[in-house]
Motif scaffolding. Structure first.
Motif, PDB file in Angstrom:
ATOM      1  N   PRO A   1       0.814  -1.218   0.000  1.00 52.70           N
ATOM      2  CA  PRO A   1       0.000   0.000   0.000  1.00 52.70           C
ATOM      3  C   PRO A   1       0.850   1.270   0.000  1.00 52.70           C
ATOM      4  N   GLU A   2       2.037   1.205   0.611  1.00 56.68           N
ATOM      5  CA  GLU A   2       2.984   2.320   0.590  1.00 56.68           C
ATOM      6  C   GLU A   2       3.719   2.268  -0.742  1.00 56.68           C
ATOM      7  N   HIS A   3       3.282   3.069  -1.689  1.00 56.47           N
ATOM      8  CA  HIS A   3       3.867   3.032  -3.024  1.00 56.47           C
ATOM      9  C   HIS A   3       5.347   3.414  -2.976  1.00 56.47           C
ATOM     10  N   GLY A   4       6.188   2.595  -3.624  1.00 52.12           N
ATOM     11  CA  GLY A   4       7.603   2.933  -3.723  1.00 52.12           C
ATOM     12  C   GLY A   4       8.509   2.198  -2.768  1.00 52.12           C
ATOM     13  N   ILE A   5       7.962   1.288  -1.964  1.00 53.06           N
ATOM     14  CA  ILE A   5       8.829   0.489  -1.094  1.00 53.06           C
ATOM     15  C   ILE A   5       8.653  -0.979  -1.448  1.00 53.06           C
ATOM     16  N   TYR A   6       9.767  -1.682  -1.513  1.00 51.98           N
ATOM     17  CA  TYR A   6       9.749  -3.092  -1.923  1.00 51.98           C
ATOM     18  C   TYR A   6      10.663  -3.895  -1.002  1.00 51.98           C
ATOM     19  N   LEU A   7      10.219  -5.079  -0.628  1.00 48.45           N
ATOM     20  CA  LEU A   7      11.058  -6.052   0.049  1.00 48.45           C
ATOM     21  C   LEU A   7      11.466  -7.076  -0.991  1.00 48.45           C
ATOM     22  N   VAL A   8      12.764  -7.288  -1.170  1.00 50.79           N
ATOM     23  CA  VAL A   8      13.250  -8.187  -2.209  1.00 50.79           C
ATOM     24  C   VAL A   8      14.240  -9.187  -1.621  1.00 50.79           C
ATOM     25  N   GLY A   9      14.604 -10.177  -2.424  1.00 53.19           N
ATOM     26  CA  GLY A   9      15.560 -11.172  -1.970  1.00 53.19           C
ATOM     27  C   GLY A   9      14.981 -12.018  -0.847  1.00 53.19           C
ATOM     28  N   MET A  10      15.842 -12.516   0.020  1.00 50.98           N
ATOM     29  CA  MET A  10      15.398 -13.347   1.133  1.00 50.98           C
ATOM     30  C   MET A  10      14.351 -12.647   1.985  1.00 50.98           C
ATOM     31  N   LYS A  11      14.471 -11.332   2.123  1.00 51.85           N
ATOM     32  CA  LYS A  11      13.516 -10.579   2.942  1.00 51.85           C
ATOM     33  C   LYS A  11      12.089 -10.732   2.398  1.00 51.85           C
ATOM     34  N   SER A  12      11.956 -10.839   1.083  1.00 53.40           N
ATOM     35  CA  SER A  12      10.630 -10.935   0.490  1.00 53.40           C
ATOM     36  C   SER A  12       9.930 -12.246   0.844  1.00 53.40           C
ATOM     37  N   TYR A  13      10.690 -13.265   1.168  1.00 56.33           N
ATOM     38  CA  TYR A  13      10.100 -14.568   1.494  1.00 56.33           C
ATOM     39  C   TYR A  13       9.658 -14.656   2.953  1.00 56.33           C
ATOM     40  N   GLY A  14       9.943 -13.629   3.746  1.00 48.57           N
ATOM     41  CA  GLY A  14       9.530 -13.642   5.141  1.00 48.57           C
ATOM     42  C   GLY A  14      10.087 -14.845   5.867  1.00 48.57           C
ATOM     43  N   ARG A  15       9.185 -15.673   6.396  1.00 48.13           N
ATOM     44  CA  ARG A  15       9.602 -16.876   7.123  1.00 48.13           C
ATOM     45  C   ARG A  15       9.628 -18.114   6.242  1.00 48.13           C
ATOM     46  N   ALA A  16       9.287 -17.972   4.987  1.00 43.18           N
ATOM     47  CA  ALA A  16       9.283 -19.142   4.103  1.00 43.18           C
ATOM     48  C   ALA A  16      10.709 -19.613   3.863  1.00 43.18           C
ATOM     49  N   PRO A  17      10.915 -20.918   3.781  1.00 45.13           N
ATOM     50  CA  PRO A  17      12.271 -21.431   3.582  1.00 45.13           C
ATOM     51  C   PRO A  17      12.686 -21.405   2.127  1.00 45.13           C
ATOM     52  N   THR A  18      13.970 -21.451   1.933  1.00 45.31           N
ATOM     53  CA  THR A  18      14.628 -21.665   0.626  1.00 45.31           C
ATOM     54  C   THR A  18      14.451 -20.530  -0.367  1.00 45.31           C
ATOM     55  N   PHE A  19      15.524 -20.216  -1.034  1.00 45.57           N
ATOM     56  CA  PHE A  19      15.530 -19.091  -1.973  1.00 45.57           C
ATOM     57  C   PHE A  19      16.717 -19.237  -2.912  1.00 45.57           C
ATOM     58  N   LEU A  20      16.519 -18.919  -4.164  1.00 39.57           N
ATOM     59  CA  LEU A  20      17.603 -18.935  -5.143  1.00 39.57           C
ATOM     60  C   LEU A  20      18.038 -17.516  -5.490  1.00 39.57           C
ATOM     61  N   ALA A  21      19.322 -17.313  -5.663  1.00 40.01           N
ATOM     62  CA  ALA A  21      19.828 -16.000  -6.051  1.00 40.01           C
ATOM     63  C   ALA A  21      19.180 -15.527  -7.341  1.00 40.01           C
ATOM     64  N   MET A  22      18.946 -16.438  -8.278  1.00 40.48           N
ATOM     65  CA  MET A  22      18.331 -16.058  -9.546  1.00 40.48           C
ATOM     66  C   MET A  22      16.954 -15.444  -9.344  1.00 40.48           C
ATOM     67  N   THR A  23      16.226 -15.926  -8.340  1.00 42.01           N
ATOM     68  CA  THR A  23      14.920 -15.356  -8.037  1.00 42.01           C
ATOM     69  C   THR A  23      15.071 -13.900  -7.622  1.00 42.01           C
ATOM     70  N   GLY A  24      16.049 -13.633  -6.766  1.00 43.75           N
ATOM     71  CA  GLY A  24      16.283 -12.267  -6.324  1.00 43.75           C
ATOM     72  C   GLY A  24      16.700 -11.349  -7.456  1.00 43.75           C
ATOM     73  N   TYR A  25      17.523 -11.845  -8.354  1.00 43.27           N
ATOM     74  CA  TYR A  25      17.960 -11.018  -9.477  1.00 43.27           C
ATOM     75  C   TYR A  25      16.786 -10.649 -10.383  1.00 43.27           C
ATOM     76  N   GLU A  26      15.879 -11.588 -10.604  1.00 43.46           N
ATOM     77  CA  GLU A  26      14.718 -11.285 -11.428  1.00 43.46           C
ATOM     78  C   GLU A  26      13.773 -10.323 -10.695  1.00 43.46           C
ATOM     79  N   GLN A  27      13.655 -10.470  -9.393  1.00 46.68           N
ATOM     80  CA  GLN A  27      12.844  -9.538  -8.612  1.00 46.68           C
ATOM     81  C   GLN A  27      13.336  -8.104  -8.783  1.00 46.68           C
TER      82      GLN A  27
END
Length: 473
Positions: free
Chosen positions: A379-405
């Motif tokens: 709702p706050e336009h202009g702020i984004y959580l990306v990378g591992m932070k975007s997954y919150g408490r969910a496990p597992t993350f690939l660097a490629m996912t973050g780069y595309e984000q």
């Protein structure tokens, strides 16, 4: 004691606070890790000024904490195209894309050179302590979106500073906030008091001092992900060595062992990731690790010799252990974002549009639809959580996912919605599919016949792109 020096760069010659025009401001990127530095590279490529704020003393500070561990993604999957473009004029040589670097390699051969190429656009020893809208706390609606973001930072020398930004990309990760041993999400009773015998990281058993701490000892490993696999495999290797006779691991699982417990094995399209699960399986099968299933830790007590006794919610008391390695995942630090309006899932603390795609309550195979700025917006336009932070408490993350984000997010910030919406990425499958990933019944078997998420027409999958076995797979 004198108060810390306070710096405010946005005052006119008369000393009156002023807010610059939003379009003249940089985009503040929080964190100089893989996703944060890639975001900065994409911003530079689009002619937008980034300002990367890193609390640590060097690029990839979190990665350096597990520098001894080898990734199960290859170099070809660990560098961002915009970053490579920025590095090219510096004489940087791209590592062999088919090889597997350690965390230390990733930091020294890619992340630090990238930060160096960005120059004064990256500031180290600078911790973000708060983000808000200038002159607007969380409550105020009036004229909110026309105001720039205000970012408060604390420097290593005690100085405080206020900065303004046109947008904020939070790529600070989750490394500094590991989850506790307690089965209820809270620290187990006695966990803090036993801190001298507990670690929340995979230990570096190549370090002589660390090795001596675990050699010949009985160690509990709490967790069921790739980090736990790594610890089990490493402890098994130690047990087989001349100086590790008597080393024993006790693997604590909150659920039972099933066909998917050890990952996809040979069916995993990332071979090193599959091999890591097989190494952990071998550690159990060969007797170097004892599995305790359906155990949710309620308390950690000391016996008369100072060893630790894990007590389960069901009343079970395990045999004493010398050390405990807690690898139960991570959670995001949202404390410095309390004055901005985020729309986060109540379970995962991930953006609500992304959360259903990565929720381990619903699926365990790790397949997620392609996503970008729309799934990551708030709702706050202009702020984004990306990378591992975007997954919150969910496990597992690939660097490629973050780069595309960050490619999508930076395109959106630049106003190029055609590019921002064109999210295309195909990532390797885990080879694991079926069932609810967090189902707790100790005897619950989870097979590919259970259905689960892999029937979805997905092309982007989240599998941990960081630590593999420290010895390589």
């Amino acid at each position: 004691m004198l108060a810390p020096q306070v710096i405010d760069r946005c005052r006119n010659r008369q000393g009156v606070a002023v807010k610059p025009a939003t379009t003249e401001l940089p985009v503040v990127v929080i964190g100089a890790g893989p996703a944060g530095l890639a975001a900065a590279a994409h911003l530079v490529d689009r002619g937008i000024e980034p300002l990367v704020l890193e609390a640590g003393p060097a690029a990839g500070a979190a990665v350096r904490d597990w520098s001894h561990m080898r990734l199960f993604s290859t170099w070809g999957e660990l560098t961002d195209p915009a970053a490579e473009k920025l590095l090219a004029p510096t004489g940087w040589t791209r590592p062999d894309p088919t090889t597997y670097p350690s965390g230390g390699d990733w930091a020294e051969q890619y992340l630090q050179p990238l930060a160096d190429a960005l120059g004064d656009k990256v500031r180290f020893g600078t911790m973000v302590t708060g983000v808000s809208r200038a002159g607007r706390d969380r409550i105020v609606d009036a004229d909110r979106e026309t105001q720039p973001f205000v970012v408060h930072v604390a420097h290593a020398d005690g100085r405080e500073e206020r900065l303004f930004a046109r947008a904020v990309i939070d790529a600070s990760g989750t490394w500094t906030t590991p989850s506790p041993a307690g089965g209820s999400g809270l620290p187990a009773l006695g966990e803090k008091a036993a801190a001298d015998r507990i670690t929340y990281r995979v230990p570096d058993l190549k370090d002589p001092a660390v090795r001596a701490r675990y050699a010949g000892k009985r160690t509990a490993v709490i967790g069921s992900g790739a980090s736990a696999f790594t610890a089990l495999a490493d402890l098994a290797d130690l047990a087989k060595s001349d100086d590790g006779t008597g080393t024993k691991a006790v693997w604590i699982l909150r659920r039972g062992i099933s066909g998917s417990t050890f990952g996809g094995g040979e069916a995993d399209q990332l071979p090193a990731r599959g091999a890591l699960g097989l190494a952990a399986k071998a550690a159990v099968g060969d007797g170097y690790a004892e599995a305790v299933t359906g155990f949710r830790t309620e308390a950690i007590e000391r016996d008369s010799d100072g060893r630790l006794v894990l007590v389960g919610e069901d009343g079970r008391r395990l045999q004493p252990v010398d050390e405990v390695i807690v690898l139960t995942g991570f959670r995001p630090d949202l404390s410095f974002l309390s004055e901005v309006r985020l729309n986060l899932d109540e379970r995962l603390q991930a953006p609500v549009e992304l959360a259903p795609l990565i929720d381990p309550n619903q699926h365990s195979c790790g397949t997620v639809y392609p996503h970008g700025h729309r799934e990551l917006s708030h709702p706050e336009h202009g702020i984004y959580l990306v990378g591992m932070k975007s997954y919150g408490r969910a496990p597992t993350f690939l660097a490629m996912t973050g780069y595309e984000q960050v490619r999508s997010v930076t395109a959106a910030i630049a106003g190029d919605l055609d590019s921002a919406d064109r999210v295309e990425l195909t990532l390797p499958e885990t080879g694991v599919c079926g069932g609810a990933g967090l189902f707790d019944a100790p005897d619950a078997a989870q097979s590919s016949e259970d259905g689960g998420c892999c029937g979805a027409p997905a092309t982007l999958q989240n599998g941990i792109g960081v630590p593999a076995a420290s010895g390589g797979c």
